[in-house]
Enzyme design. Sequence first.
Site, PDB file in Angstrom:
ATOM      1  N   GLY A  48      47.603  10.976  51.025  1.00 34.61           N
ATOM      2  CA  GLY A  48      47.330  10.076  52.149  1.00 34.61           C
ATOM      3  C   GLY A  48      46.007  10.378  52.831  1.00 34.61           C
ATOM      4  O   GLY A  48      45.362  11.386  52.544  1.00 34.61           O
ATOM      5  N   ASP A  82      25.905  -0.505  38.708  1.00 32.43           N
ATOM      6  CA  ASP A  82      25.426  -1.879  38.574  1.00 32.43           C
ATOM      7  C   ASP A  82      23.919  -1.856  38.377  1.00 32.43           C
ATOM      8  O   ASP A  82      23.188  -1.395  39.245  1.00 32.43           O
ATOM      9  CB  ASP A  82      25.791  -2.677  39.834  1.00 32.43           C
ATOM     10  N   PRO A 101      42.797   8.544  39.627  1.00 32.18           N
ATOM     11  CA  PRO A 101      42.621   7.865  38.340  1.00 32.18           C
ATOM     12  C   PRO A 101      41.454   8.474  37.579  1.00 32.18           C
ATOM     13  O   PRO A 101      40.531   9.017  38.180  1.00 32.18           O
ATOM     14  CB  PRO A 101      42.302   6.427  38.742  1.00 32.18           C
ATOM     15  N   ASN A 117      35.758  15.485  40.449  1.00 32.76           N
ATOM     16  CA  ASN A 117      35.172  15.609  41.782  1.00 32.76           C
ATOM     17  C   ASN A 117      33.665  15.483  41.789  1.00 32.76           C
ATOM     18  O   ASN A 117      33.077  15.284  42.820  1.00 32.76           O
ATOM     19  CB  ASN A 117      35.484  17.004  42.314  1.00 32.76           C
ATOM     20  N   ASP A 162      44.195  11.898  55.197  1.00 32.84           N
ATOM     21  CA  ASP A 162      44.459  12.998  56.128  1.00 32.84           C
ATOM     22  C   ASP A 162      43.305  13.987  56.184  1.00 32.84           C
ATOM     23  O   ASP A 162      43.467  15.108  56.664  1.00 32.84           O
ATOM     24  CB  ASP A 162      45.726  13.733  55.694  1.00 32.84           C
ATOM     25  N   VAL A 201      44.974  11.265  47.560  1.00 33.93           N
ATOM     26  CA  VAL A 201      45.636  12.560  47.435  1.00 33.93           C
ATOM     27  C   VAL A 201      46.300  12.902  48.765  1.00 33.93           C
ATOM     28  O   VAL A 201      45.615  13.207  49.730  1.00 33.93           O
ATOM     29  CB  VAL A 201      44.618  13.655  47.020  1.00 33.93           C
ATOM     30  N   ASP A 257      27.430  -5.972  46.729  1.00 41.04           N
ATOM     31  CA  ASP A 257      27.629  -7.395  46.440  1.00 41.04           C
ATOM     32  C   ASP A 257      28.705  -7.535  45.364  1.00 41.04           C
ATOM     33  O   ASP A 257      29.424  -6.578  45.091  1.00 41.04           O
ATOM     34  CB  ASP A 257      26.298  -8.019  45.997  1.00 41.04           C
ATOM     35  N   HIS A 313      32.466   0.032  42.925  1.00 38.41           N
ATOM     36  CA  HIS A 313      31.531   0.473  41.889  1.00 38.41           C
ATOM     37  C   HIS A 313      30.371  -0.503  41.705  1.00 38.41           C
ATOM     38  O   HIS A 313      29.692  -0.464  40.693  1.00 38.41           O
ATOM     39  CB  HIS A 313      32.266   0.715  40.569  1.00 38.41           C
ATOM     40  N   THR A 314      30.153  -1.331  42.673  1.00 43.79           N
ATOM     41  CA  THR A 314      28.945  -2.156  42.683  1.00 43.79           C
ATOM     42  C   THR A 314      27.792  -1.378  43.297  1.00 43.79           C
ATOM     43  O   THR A 314      26.647  -1.813  43.286  1.00 43.79           O
ATOM     44  CB  THR A 314      29.187  -3.487  43.446  1.00 43.79           C
ATOM     45  N   ARG A 330      33.170   6.868  48.617  1.00 42.79           N
ATOM     46  CA  ARG A 330      34.003   7.488  47.595  1.00 42.79           C
ATOM     47  C   ARG A 330      34.923   8.559  48.187  1.00 42.79           C
ATOM     48  O   ARG A 330      36.055   8.746  47.732  1.00 42.79           O
ATOM     49  CB  ARG A 330      33.108   8.092  46.514  1.00 42.79           C
ATOM     50  N   HIS A 383      39.022   9.142  47.652  1.00 43.29           N
ATOM     51  CA  HIS A 383      39.630  10.399  47.212  1.00 43.29           C
ATOM     52  C   HIS A 383      40.564  10.964  48.270  1.00 43.29           C
ATOM     53  O   HIS A 383      41.614  11.512  47.962  1.00 43.29           O
ATOM     54  CB  HIS A 383      38.548  11.419  46.852  1.00 43.29           C
ATOM     55  N   ASP A 384      40.172  10.838  49.523  1.00 43.18           N
ATOM     56  CA  ASP A 384      41.024  11.358  50.593  1.00 43.18           C
ATOM     57  C   ASP A 384      42.370  10.633  50.582  1.00 43.18           C
ATOM     58  O   ASP A 384      43.426  11.261  50.571  1.00 43.18           O
ATOM     59  CB  ASP A 384      40.334  11.191  51.952  1.00 43.18           C
TER      60      ASP A 384
END
Length: 329
Positions: free
Chosen positions: A77, A249, A168, A99, A79, A75, A257, A198-199, A67, A71-72
């Site tokens: 690129g 899941d 998002p 966050n 970096d 926002v 999976d 998100h699996t 995750r 997030h990196d």
Amino acid sequence: MMVSSRITSWAALALLFFIAVVAHTANGHDHLSAGYYAKTCPNVERIVWSVMANRVGGGRMAPAVLRLFFHDCFVNGCDASVLLDATPFSESEKDVEPNTSLTGFTVIDEIKSALERDCPATVSCADVIAIASRDAVTLLGGPTWNVPLGRKDSRFAARREFTRAHLPSPNDNLTELIRMFGELGLDARDMTALSGAHTVGMANCMHYRGRVYGTSNTKYNIDPSFAESRRQLCPPQGPIGDAGKAPFDVTTPMKFDNAYYRDLIAHQGLLNSDQALYGGGGVDNLVEMYGTDGDAFGRDFAKAMVKMGNIPPPKGMPMEVRLQCSKAN
Ligand code: HEM
Ligand SMILES: *[C@@H]1O[C@H](CO)[C@@H](O)[C@H](O)[C@H]1NC(C)=O
Ligand SMILES: *[C@@H]1O[C@H](CO)[C@@H](O)[C@H](O)[C@H]1NC(C)=O
């Protein structure tokens, strides 16, 4: 006369070529390559893997690291700005909603110290996140792929408002998701494959409450018994701690999976932004395809991770190889 106009056109051509080259290199991480550290830190992938395998394995920290990469990259690129602590002069991206439970920092720090011992001041924190998140996926039973390397770390984190606007939200609808990914050069297919992350992992009650109580603006079909079981974990009001966490899941919560897509087809997506992908919105065919063909999902996910990993920092951003991931040198 003839000669000078020829010289002029040659000069013009050379100038055009120069502009094209500059524009090309400034536009994206096009210079990234899998062998970037072949001479300067040949063991980099082995070192990252050994910390990930020994300290994380397929445990709770693996989804957290994956995750972090998302997030990196979203926002400013990829970096490593997401790792910077707040300073009196700069806000931290870590402190911005949504966050919560953006953990995994400690693992990245540990990998970075191991790398500093082997090849000091060489491997960027941004590359560490990129390799570690690939390893996280593999350790959770998912695919593997070559990670293009050569990113640099930015000296500044993004402002709070900027961070909020570029991540998002768990209540975004499909149009909004396609738009936000699209702004970064990721198409609807990339978005659909990347959401398959998100699996694995869990979400806090505050992020799925609106969906399971039907109180958010976005409303998607939800399997009633699934909703009921999530409401048991998540009271209608008030703050809750870790107790309010639910796995994305239900069937294979810690296995990378394609069960996520079958959950969506069963209207058991945990977030509204998950269920947004299925139910008449335009990527249904992809969801159905990934739900039946796990290998196709693995390939598209790997491809989209490389693409997401190419998102460049803004032009003019001062860059470096950080010595410690939580602060600029
Ligand atoms: C499509 C838009 C997305 C939204 C709205 C979104 C939102 C969220 C939210 C709200 C959580 C739960 C956080 C918490 O409550 O602790 C979460 C968890 C997670 N997200 Fe996303 N996410 C999106 C896309 C992605 C992508 C593209 C990736 C990676 C490729 C990703 C990887 C993860 C992982 C692995 C977790 C579980 C973290 C853990 O268990 O510690 N997400 N996401
Ligand atoms: C996330 O942001 C909230 C609100 O800004 C803050 O209170 C919280 O401490 C942050 N959480 C983390 C893990 O940084
Ligand atoms: C999707 O969300 C956006 C932003 O919140 C909103 O403007 C738009 O009307 C929504 N679209 C649909 C089809 O609900």
